[in-house]
Design an enzyme around this catalytic site. Structure first.
Site, short mmCIF file in Angstrom:
data_model
loop_
_atom_site.label_atom_id
_atom_site.label_comp_id
_atom_site.label_asym_id
_atom_site.label_seq_id
_atom_site.Cartn_x
_atom_site.Cartn_y
_atom_site.Cartn_z
N LYS A 14 0.84 -1.21 0.00
CA LYS A 14 0.00 0.00 0.00
C LYS A 14 0.87 1.26 0.00
O LYS A 14 0.61 2.19 -0.74
CB LYS A 14 -0.93 0.05 1.23
N ARG A 89 -9.92 0.69 8.56
CA ARG A 89 -9.58 -0.68 8.96
C ARG A 89 -10.73 -1.33 9.71
O ARG A 89 -10.61 -2.50 10.12
CB ARG A 89 -8.36 -0.66 9.87
N ARG A 128 11.30 -6.29 5.18
CA ARG A 128 11.10 -4.87 5.48
C ARG A 128 11.66 -4.53 6.86
O ARG A 128 12.22 -3.47 7.05
CB ARG A 128 9.60 -4.53 5.42
N ARG A 134 11.16 -1.38 12.04
CA ARG A 134 9.87 -1.16 12.73
C ARG A 134 9.62 -2.28 13.72
O ARG A 134 9.58 -3.44 13.33
CB ARG A 134 8.73 -1.10 11.70
N ARG A 145 -0.85 -8.43 13.90
CA ARG A 145 -1.36 -7.48 12.90
C ARG A 145 -2.15 -8.20 11.80
O ARG A 145 -3.19 -7.73 11.35
CB ARG A 145 -0.21 -6.67 12.29
#
Ligand code: AMP
Length: 189
Positions: A14, A89, A128, A134, A145
């Site tokens: 996204k 969401r 990532r 992160r 998540r």
């Protein structure tokens, strides 16, 4: 106004595709995840409220998320349109977004869902995390998540399907190839 929702699970691409779409269509980008991370970095009151929730990979309560989103829309009256990335969401967020756009005489033009299977997502996010560092990309938080996505966020899809606004695009392939597919959908709106 051209108002797009780019929808998909964590790691679907996204953020990457939003960056390219913004440039092509001159839209204002609203990523609630980026906004929350900004608040946490600047140690605002909102940042302090949400940092543990985000670190745990859970969804921030609707009341907080919706208020932040509505303010961002209000603060950008000159925008040619918006691209919503990581919002809505939940169905309550989707309803609030409809109301918020209605209040400025606008509406969602279309919702594009990037389709990526779970094995590919897990692999992408592991990569990532090496780059972004992160904390919520770590394997145990990521599981939460993805669970939040399949328990709550996925319910947003029928909401838009009923409105005839949903298009699914495969999120697997080259970045440019996926981008081309997205632009074909958008240019047909
Ligand atoms: P993202 O960068 O979009 O993956 O968002 C990172 C984290 O921020 C999520 O795992 C949630 O904890 C929180 N977050 C971002 N957007 C929302 C939203 N629309 N509703 C609830 N929580 C959100």
């Amino acid at each position: 106004m051209l108002n797009l929702v780019l929808f998909g699970p964590p790691g679907a691409g996204k953020g990457t595709q939003s960056a390219k779409l913004l440039e092509k269509y001159g839209l204002h980008h609203i990523s609630t995840g980026d906004m929350f991370r900004g608040h946490i970095k600047q140690q605002t009151e909102l940042g302090q409220q949400v940092s543990q929730i985000i670190a745990d990979g859970k969804l921030v309560p609707d009341s907080i998320t919706i208020a932040m989103l509505e303010e961002e829309i209000k603060n950008n009256p000159q925008a040619k349109g918006f691209i919503f990335d990581g919002f809505p969401r939940t169905v309550a967020q989707a309803e609030a977004l409809d109301d918020s756009l209605k209040s400025i005489g606008s509406e969602i033009t279309g919702v594009i869902a990037l389709d990526v299977d779970e094995a590919e997502l897990t692999q992408r996010i592991a990569k990532r995390q090496e780059i972004s560092g992160r904390a919520d990309d770590a394997a145990d938080k990521l599981t939460k998540r993805i669970e939040e996505y399949f328990n709550k966020t996925i319910k947003v899809l029928p909401f838009y399907e009923k409105q005839g606004k949903l298009t699914k695009v495969s999120g697997v392939g080259s970045i440019d190839g996926i981008f081309n597919e997205l632009t074909q959908v958008i240019d047909n709106y």
